[in-house]
Write a protein that holds these residues in place. Structure first.
Motif, short mmCIF file in Angstrom:
data_model
loop_
_atom_site.label_atom_id
_atom_site.label_comp_id
_atom_site.label_asym_id
_atom_site.label_seq_id
_atom_site.Cartn_x
_atom_site.Cartn_y
_atom_site.Cartn_z
N LEU A 3 0.83 -1.20 0.00
CA LEU A 3 0.00 0.00 0.00
C LEU A 3 0.87 1.25 0.00
O LEU A 3 0.61 2.21 -0.74
CB LEU A 3 -0.92 -0.01 1.22
CG LEU A 3 -1.79 1.24 1.44
CD1 LEU A 3 -2.79 1.40 0.31
CD2 LEU A 3 -2.51 1.17 2.79
N ALA A 4 1.92 1.25 0.83
CA ALA A 4 2.81 2.41 0.90
C ALA A 4 3.51 2.66 -0.43
O ALA A 4 3.87 3.80 -0.74
CB ALA A 4 3.84 2.22 2.01
N GLY B 66 -11.01 1.18 7.53
CA GLY B 66 -10.86 -0.21 7.12
C GLY B 66 -9.49 -0.54 6.60
O GLY B 66 -9.33 -1.43 5.77
N ILE B 67 -8.46 0.20 7.06
CA ILE B 67 -7.07 -0.11 6.69
C ILE B 67 -6.26 -0.31 7.95
O ILE B 67 -6.77 -0.14 9.06
CB ILE B 67 -6.45 1.02 5.81
CG1 ILE B 67 -6.36 2.33 6.61
CG2 ILE B 67 -7.26 1.21 4.54
CD1 ILE B 67 -5.68 3.46 5.83
N THR B 68 -4.99 -0.67 7.80
CA THR B 68 -4.16 -0.95 8.97
C THR B 68 -3.66 0.35 9.62
O THR B 68 -3.67 1.41 9.00
CB THR B 68 -2.93 -1.78 8.57
OG1 THR B 68 -2.14 -1.03 7.65
CG2 THR B 68 -3.35 -3.08 7.91
N ASP B 69 -3.21 0.22 10.86
CA ASP B 69 -2.66 1.36 11.58
C ASP B 69 -1.45 1.92 10.85
O ASP B 69 -1.27 3.14 10.76
CB ASP B 69 -2.27 0.94 13.00
CG ASP B 69 -1.72 2.09 13.83
OD1 ASP B 69 -2.51 2.90 14.32
OD2 ASP B 69 -0.47 2.18 13.95
N SER B 70 -0.60 1.03 10.31
CA SER B 70 0.58 1.49 9.57
C SER B 70 0.19 2.23 8.30
O SER B 70 0.85 3.18 7.88
CB SER B 70 1.49 0.32 9.24
OG SER B 70 2.03 -0.24 10.40
N ALA C 130 -4.10 7.41 -2.52
CA ALA C 130 -4.18 8.60 -1.68
C ALA C 130 -5.44 9.41 -1.94
O ALA C 130 -6.06 9.96 -1.01
CB ALA C 130 -2.94 9.48 -1.90
N GLN C 131 -5.87 9.48 -3.21
CA GLN C 131 -7.06 10.26 -3.54
C GLN C 131 -8.31 9.72 -2.88
O GLN C 131 -9.27 10.44 -2.64
CB GLN C 131 -7.24 10.29 -5.07
CG GLN C 131 -6.24 11.21 -5.78
CD GLN C 131 -6.30 11.07 -7.28
OE1 GLN C 131 -7.03 10.24 -7.81
NE2 GLN C 131 -5.50 11.87 -7.97
N LYS C 132 -8.30 8.42 -2.57
CA LYS C 132 -9.45 7.82 -1.90
C LYS C 132 -9.37 8.01 -0.38
O LYS C 132 -10.38 8.23 0.28
CB LYS C 132 -9.51 6.32 -2.21
CG LYS C 132 -9.74 6.00 -3.68
CD LYS C 132 -9.73 4.50 -3.89
CE LYS C 132 -9.93 4.13 -5.36
NZ LYS C 132 -9.89 2.66 -5.59
N ILE C 133 -8.15 7.92 0.17
CA ILE C 133 -7.99 7.92 1.62
C ILE C 133 -7.94 9.33 2.21
O ILE C 133 -8.55 9.60 3.25
CB ILE C 133 -6.70 7.14 2.00
CG1 ILE C 133 -6.82 5.69 1.54
CG2 ILE C 133 -6.44 7.21 3.50
CD1 ILE C 133 -7.90 4.89 2.21
N ILE C 134 -7.20 10.25 1.56
CA ILE C 134 -6.96 11.57 2.15
C ILE C 134 -8.24 12.34 2.45
O ILE C 134 -8.40 12.88 3.55
CB ILE C 134 -5.99 12.38 1.26
CG1 ILE C 134 -4.58 11.78 1.36
CG2 ILE C 134 -5.98 13.86 1.65
CD1 ILE C 134 -3.57 12.43 0.45
#
Length: 474
Positions: free
Chosen positions: A357-358, A441-445, A414-418
């Motif tokens: 993901l990163a 719904g994603i990980t802490d990292s 990023a466009q979905k999460i930010i």
């Protein structure tokens, strides 16, 4: 009263203790700076695994602090071991400046102490949950494949060159220690025979004795398995298989170059740490008792697949996969751990997903079955185009070409999460990363990665300390 078997076949000599200290902590060795009654947890952990040696008076870095064995200490250690359930018989001795406690492998697993059930996982003693306990011993065999041996294989069939390569990479100085004594110290051999785990790492000709000890490396043109343009069959020891697999992946994956100041950094399209973990996992967890099979590493235009024979461990439901660490081959895993090819507790499925993901890539998928398949998706922007098969592409980072493509891939996620993070912060400025992860719904990292990028781009800022502060949208 039943005791754990006391099959210690070698004396606790100063030479043996010095070799164990040089080899460092692992599945079979634990250092303790000083004696405490909490060694009960380590005794149980060793008995539940392959047995092992506790060295009291040795710091974690291998330097000697010293410990003196008194009659009182010896009595306490024996009482601690006898009070385990079932009782455990240990051997205790003063060896030079340290105290050695030799623990046998148990015959009535699982064992527990007053603090619960414990196990060895690489170089750590870890408490076991109910699920881990049930799963770990669901497929506990009297003699697993890695403990078995091959008829007519002797110490003369061991390669000194492979031992030297292993010790060099592991940073172990064995001096004049014989090959037999070195293998016995790693518990991949006993006084008269070399176990399959030792054969898989140190045999002169591994394939001659274990035909399933092989790996197939394949590169395909396209997204199906019809057109192979590069193939390599590796029929050698497991360290060689690992190194050949990583070299093959590097050869067939694309690279982008990132210039920072005067330094250039090459970045592979799939993070190498993810692929290293996947290859090691395949070699550690494969079921070597299944003959006529091999580990496969496949490079396609759109993905990399790493496949190993063997299903999930017995008793491990699919929904628990990735949250419970179970070693099918404990001795093999310990040898890879000593080579620094795997972290103490492994990278884990969740960390593989976070690293992908990163990097702006799709999460990998994992398909258990008779063969376990791990699939890592390549960036569509860098996929090999028709007619380019076999050519490794290096993408130089420039403002107009590769950099835009790379950023575009990352920005899709990023466009979905930010915007969602901005909304959460606006609604609740003191929201925690864990709360964000649960909401998104994603990980802490994964949340940590996006927060750091947003701070770098001055989209948000942190006000006050980590625990009592809050977020502000810029």
């Amino acid at each position: 009263m039943a005791y754990a078997r006391h099959d210690i076949t070698c004396d606790i000599t100063a030479e043996r203790v010095n070799l164990l200290i040089r080899e460092g902590e692992g599945l079979l060795v634990e250092f303790k700076e000083q004696f405490t009654t909490r060694i009960a947890e380590d005794i149980v952990a060793f008995t539940n695994a392959k047995g092992g040696t506790l060295l009291l008076g040795v710091r974690d870095n291998g330097t000697i602090r010293g410990e003196r064995l008194t009659n009182s200490m010896k009595a306490i250690i024996n009482d601690v071991a006898r009070n385990c359930k079932p009782p455990i018989a240990v051997k205790v001795a003063q060896v030079g400046e340290v105290v050695a406690v030799v623990v046998p492998e148990g015959t009535e697993k699982p064992y527990s102490c007053s603090s619960g059930y414990f196990r060895r996982l690489d170089g750590n003693t870890q408490k076991m949950s109910h699920n881990e306990l049930r799963i770990m011993f669901a497929e506990n065999e009297p003699l697993p494949f890695e403990e078995k041996t091959v008829r007519d294989f002797t110490f003369n069939d061991v390669s000194k060159a492979k031992i030297n390569a292993f010790t060099k990479e592991a940073g172990i100085r064995i001096g004049r220690t014989t090959a037999a004594d070195f293998l016995k110290s790693l518990k991949v051999a006993d006084a008269s025979r070399v176990k399959n785990a030792g054969i898989l790492f140190f045999a002169k000709d591994v394939y001659q004795h274990l035909h399933q000890a092989q790996m197939t490396l394949l590169a395909f043109k396209g997204t199906n398995r019809q057109h192979i343009y590069d193939r390599r069959d590796v029929r050698d020891d497991l360290l060689t298989q690992f190194n050949e697999a990583m070299a093959f992946l590097k050869r067939h994956l694309n690279i982008r170059s990132e210039i920072r100041g005067v330094n250039r950094r090459d970045i592979y399209e799939i993070p190498l740490e993810v692929l290293r973990e996947a290859v090691v996992n395949a070699l550690m967890h494969r079921d070597y008792s299944i003959t006529g099979t091999q580990v496969s590493v496949e490079v396609h235009d759109d993905r990399v697949e790493i496949v190993n024979p063997g299903d999930l461990p017995k008793g491990l439901p699919l929904q628990k996969f990735g949250s419970v660490s179970i070693r099918r081959n404990e001795l093999i895993a310990d040898l890879f751990f000593r080579l620094d090819k795997v972290e103490r507790v492994g990278m884990g499925i969740s960390k593989m997903k976070e690293a992908m993901l990163a990097a702006g890539l799709r999460e990998p998928t994992f398909e258990p079955g008779g063969f376990f398949r791990a699939i890592f998706y390549r960036s569509p922007e860098f996929a090999l185009k028709e007619g380019e098969a076999g050519k490794k592409t290096t993408l130089k980072t420039t403002p107009k070409t590769a950099q835009k493509a790379i950023l575009k891939t990352t920005q899709k996620t990023a466009q979905k999460i930010i915007p969602k993070i901005v909304r959460l912060i606006t609604q609740k400025p003191d929201i925690t990363r864990q709360q964000m992860a649960e909401s998104l719904g994603i990980t802490d990292s994964g949340v940590k990665y996006h927060l750091r990028k947003m701070q770098q781009e001055n989209l948000i800022r942190r006000v006050g300390p980590d625990k009592s502060g809050h977020w502000e949208v810029c």
